[in-house]
Write an enzyme that holds these catalytic residues in place. Structure first.
Site, PDB file in Angstrom:
ATOM      1  N   SER A 577     -17.639  53.929  83.377  1.00 56.63           N
ATOM      2  CA  SER A 577     -19.036  54.697  83.165  1.00 56.63           C
ATOM      3  C   SER A 577     -18.569  56.003  83.455  1.00 56.63           C
ATOM      4  O   SER A 577     -18.942  56.900  82.253  1.00 56.63           O
ATOM      5  CB  SER A 577     -20.133  54.162  84.247  1.00 56.63           C
ATOM      6  OG  SER A 577     -20.536  53.066  83.938  1.00 56.63           O
ATOM      7  N   ASN A 704     -21.287  45.398  79.321  1.00 55.19           N
ATOM      8  CA  ASN A 704     -20.711  45.207  80.712  1.00 55.19           C
ATOM      9  C   ASN A 704     -20.491  46.169  81.627  1.00 55.19           C
ATOM     10  O   ASN A 704     -20.484  46.104  83.004  1.00 55.19           O
ATOM     11  CB  ASN A 704     -20.007  44.058  80.529  1.00 55.19           C
ATOM     12  CG  ASN A 704     -20.415  42.651  79.897  1.00 55.19           C
ATOM     13  OD1 ASN A 704     -21.444  42.359  80.232  1.00 55.19           O
ATOM     14  ND2 ASN A 704     -19.623  42.369  78.997  1.00 55.19           N
ATOM     15  N   TYR A 705     -20.012  47.442  81.303  1.00 52.70           N
ATOM     16  CA  TYR A 705     -19.296  48.388  81.965  1.00 52.70           C
ATOM     17  C   TYR A 705     -20.104  49.639  81.925  1.00 52.70           C
ATOM     18  O   TYR A 705     -19.642  50.469  82.903  1.00 52.70           O
ATOM     19  CB  TYR A 705     -17.884  48.251  81.694  1.00 52.70           C
ATOM     20  CG  TYR A 705     -17.226  47.366  82.105  1.00 52.70           C
ATOM     21  CD1 TYR A 705     -16.762  47.029  83.311  1.00 52.70           C
ATOM     22  CD2 TYR A 705     -16.591  46.500  81.207  1.00 52.70           C
ATOM     23  CE1 TYR A 705     -16.028  46.026  83.778  1.00 52.70           C
ATOM     24  CE2 TYR A 705     -16.231  45.198  81.623  1.00 52.70           C
ATOM     25  CZ  TYR A 705     -15.622  44.757  82.818  1.00 52.70           C
ATOM     26  OH  TYR A 705     -15.072  43.889  83.438  1.00 52.70           O
ATOM     27  N   LEU A 706     -20.529  49.942  80.946  1.00 50.50           N
ATOM     28  CA  LEU A 706     -21.410  51.438  80.855  1.00 50.50           C
ATOM     29  C   LEU A 706     -22.604  51.353  81.443  1.00 50.50           C
ATOM     30  O   LEU A 706     -23.258  50.855  80.728  1.00 50.50           O
ATOM     31  CB  LEU A 706     -21.236  51.656  79.327  1.00 50.50           C
ATOM     32  CG  LEU A 706     -19.544  51.780  78.786  1.00 50.50           C
ATOM     33  CD1 LEU A 706     -19.525  52.092  77.386  1.00 50.50           C
ATOM     34  CD2 LEU A 706     -18.528  52.643  79.584  1.00 50.50           C
TER      35      LEU A 706
END
Length: 747
Positions: A577, A704-706
DNA sequence: TAATTAACTTAGCAGATTTCAA
DNA sequence: TTGAAATCTGCTAAGTTAATTA
């Protein structure tokens, strides 16, 4: 921090943005923590790709100016409390609306004491959720359900009238009263349960089972040793699984064939077993052709037939695809039980080809409210169990026969229960942001520890932080493909070079990670890390563990002590992120047009995907489509030069004639040139984007990650329609972020 | 304390659907 | 209108983590 270019933080600052809790008193849009605090100067070097053909994104400098010495992680508590107040404020604003909703639903948020035990509470770790349940469940039983997440978004319906009509008839009429889902439920504006229960009321219809086996027509034959042979139903069904995969590489692999044959034989009658002893003598081609013809026929179906199927699917979706959870109708993610077939593992999986058994009613556990209408098992069958466990989120589960693991039916990402968790995940990552400097300082110190286990832990953590490696649990040998993560790295997975390619202390990683995706990366590390690695590798065989005094459990226990809720994977979320945010700041130039801005976004996204090693196989049609695009570009170029020529001559003409008409013609031609130039640029950008994306998968990190609020804020800041970044499903999943993030949101 | 199990997130791929261009 | 390409969606395997059991 010299040697560590991955995290080279300089704390620049801008006092103006310094902020802390007092800020939250203002009425602001800060639905989330907005603190313009940290930014870091950080250079994340990377030439990491599983595969040498990757475009090199190394040297992307990720930069972000840090403004605030917000060194202390513990300081986030008051802020959370303030945020809670903020929430209250927002609520007031929404009051009228909510009042309406409540009445309609007969649903009200559970009464909650305003002074939560602690501000932290909103994002409490699960552990803190131990309180006994005391709410009155009856509040949560639906009197009238609000219809949300109804697939029928206006846009959704393509053949508008038709679908609607038919639906009225075909689909269950009552729910489908075809009301616009006037208001989407904003669960993020409501209180969260604090007692560890995941729901108060849950009702659903159970799973949809796989269609029963439909035996082959008698003219489709299986041949053994050249002779036709009629198989028993079970043996035939299993054979069809294999025949359907004939085209696939799998069926040529030894392990696959061996496993398949072994399991197939178990399905055979004793006569069949006696006769069929060699897979190589089996001829499945007729079966294969049959299925191929069938799928061809399916493609050739008439519109009406296709529509009929679509409608039937829609009906099933409406009936089984939703549940009622705490007074809201929520979409289920996977309401179908996995059909039987042959297990296809990823990579070199020792169990590939094994028969994945058919799941029957008696294998299935149902989870729902005691006082709900329980799902009915198919006639003549019984569920394995019906339980009422509101400490878990699943609706249905069964045990799968390959690994013996449990499979679940759970809710869609757009649901409250998943959304809250997702939101919480990013909040944890943001808490890490506040203390990451301290943690880094500490692990650097720990590199010098006299205790081996501490040094190993510190070096591993460094890798997890710098390279976004996964934790790396141990795996049972022979049960799965041989893949590793950080803690399970073996000596054979790296080479270390005191000097390589003009750089000092280079570590070369080469291993298979999750899904057997190769991780290959050459990276300079600090001298201390290097010396430690030398030490860890001393007197070891290639197949020995690099970190022999460390495992994920030890590591996570340590992390837990550094910050509540901190685990290895939080670093991945955090680094992903923060990288997106930095890259967006760096790459977006205000005067670019929309297309170019989106390219910048994709590049930022790509930097993250590379960091996380999210790869994909290049699309089969890649070369061809690239060629097509190039052709188009060339054509556009020709068109442009033509247009320019015309413009020129019209100008000349206008000079001579000097009348209005000629002038107008010049204008028109000018416009045409402009338009074509734009089109050309768009095509060129597209080509760049596609080329750079050849074997990088952006979706995984995006999903899923940002932290979606970063993207939402970026869109708002640059007036980019959110649809350009998130498709419909993604917008549903990130509805909370789209609603709450303003243009100045900072991760 | 280690091993196992349960629950849930993360992952790439393949087929379905939609969009685009001829 | 049609076929190819692009994009989306569903599927389910493969991870992580915490809880439970031995």
């Amino acid at each position: 921090m010299s040697g560590d270019n991955a995290h080279n933080h300089s704390q620049l600052d801008s006092g103006s943005r310094y902020n802390d809790s007092h800020k939250h008193k203002e009425k602001n849009k800060d639905k989330e923590h907005k603190h313009k605090d940290h930014k870091k100067d950080k250079e994340r070097e990377k030439s990491k790709h599983g595969n040498s053909e990757h475009k090199d994104f190394s040297d992307k400098k990720h930069r972000d100016k840090d403004k605030l010495k917000h060194k202390d992680g513990s300081s986030d508590k008051p802020r959370d409390k303030d945020k809670y107040k903020d929430k209250e404020k927002r609520k007031d604003e929404k009051k009228s609306l909510e009042g309406k909703i409540k009445k309609e639903n007969g649903f009200a948020s559970p009464p909650r004491i305003k002074s939560e035990p602690d501000g932290e509470d909103f994002y409490h770790s699960p552990k803190s959720l131990k309180r006994e349940r005391d709410d009155d469940e009856s509040d949560y039983k639906p009197k009238k359900i609000k219809v949300e997440n109804d697939r029928e978004d206006k846009k959704d319906i393509k053949p508008k009238k038709k679908t609607k009509n038919k639906k009225g008839e075909v689909a269950d009429g009552k729910k489908k009263a075809k009301k616009e889902p006037e208001e989407k439920w904003k669960w993020w504006e409501e209180e969260r349960s604090t007692d560890g229960s995941k729901w108060k009321f849950l009702e659903h219809k159970g799973p949809v089972f796989a269609a029963p086996y439909d035996p082959l027509p008698s003219n489709v034959k299986f041949y053994y040793d050249g002779k036709p042979m009629k198989l028993s139903t079970d043996a035939e069904e299993t054979a069809t699984f294999f025949s359907k995969m004939l085209e696939h590489d799998y069926t040529t692999k030894d392990i696959f064939r061996k496993n398949f044959f072994k399991d197939w034989r178990k399905e055979m009658t004793s006569e069949e077993k006696a006769k069929i002893t060699d897979l190589n003598k089996c001829n499945f081609t007729e079966m294969y052709e049959y299925f191929k013809a069938q799928s061809e026929a399916r493609k050739q179906m008439s519109k009406a037939e296709k529509l009929k199927i679509k409608e039937e699917n829609e009906r099933i979706l409406q009936e089984y695809g939703f549940c009622i959870m705490d007074n809201h109708r929520e979409r289920i993610a996977n309401f179908r039980i996995e059909p039987p077939g042959l297990f296809r593992g990823r990579g070199d999986h020792p169990k590939m080809g094994m028969l994945k058994r058919r799941i029957r009613t008696q294998d299935v556990i149902i989870n729902c409210s005691k006082d709900s209408k329980h799902p009915k098992p198919p006639p003549g069958t019984k569920w394995k169990e019906v339980r009422h466990d509101n400490k878990v989120t699943w609706l249905v589960s069964w045990t799968e026969n390959i690994q013996g693991s449990i499979k679940y039916i759970m809710l869609n990402p757009s649901s409250r229960i998943k959304g809250e968790k997702d939101w919480q995940k990013y909040e944890t990552a943001r808490r890490l942001k506040k203390i990451v400097d301290r943690i880094r300082a500490q692990y650097r110190e720990d590199w010098k520890s006299k205790e081996m286990r501490i040094r190993q832990r510190a070096v591993a953590l460094y890798f997890i932080d710098k390279l976004a490696l996964r934790a790396g649990n141990e795996k049972e040998e022979g049960e799965t493909a041989d893949t590793v993560g950080c803690c399970s790295l073996r000596v054979e997975h790296m080479n270390i070079y005191p000097e390589k390619d003009g750089q000092e202390y280079v570590v070369e990683f080469d291993f298979l990670g999750k899904d057997s995706i190769r991780y290959y990366n050459k990276v300079p590390v600090e001298k201390r890390v290097f010396k430690n690695l030398q030490l860890f590798m001393e007197n070891k065989q290639p197949e020995d563990d690099l970190f022999d005094r460390l495992n994920t459990s030890i590591l996570n226990k340590h992390l837990q002590e550094l910050m509540d809720g901190l685990t290895a994977k939080v670093f991945r979320t955090y680094n992903a992120s923060i990288t997106l945010q930095q890259q967006l700041n760096e790459l977006t130039s205000p005067d670019e047009n929309l297309v170019a801005k989106i390219l910048s976004y994709n590049r930022a996204n790509r930097a993250v995907a590379i960091l996380c090693n999210h790869q994909r196989a290049p699309p089969k049609t890649f070369e061809k489509s690239m060629q097509n695009l190039q052709t188009k570009i060339d054509a556009k170029k020709d068109q442009l030069s033509d247009a320019k020529r015309e413009l020129k001559s019209s100008k000349a003409d206008a000079k001579v004639r000097r009348d209005e008409k000629a002038k107008k013609t010049v204008e028109v031609k000018k416009k045409a040139v402009q338009r074509i130039e734009e089109q050309l640029m768009k095509l060129e950008v597209q080509a760049t984007d596609r080329e750079e994306n050849k074997q990088i998968a952006l979706g995984t990190s995006k999903l899923n990650y940002l932290d979606p609020r970063i993207s939402v804020a970026w869109c708002k800041k640059w007036s980019i329609p959110i649809e350009k970044i998130y498709n419909k499903t993604q917008r549903e999943k990130f509805a909370w972020a789209i609603d709450m993030a303003e243009d100045d949101y900072e991760f």
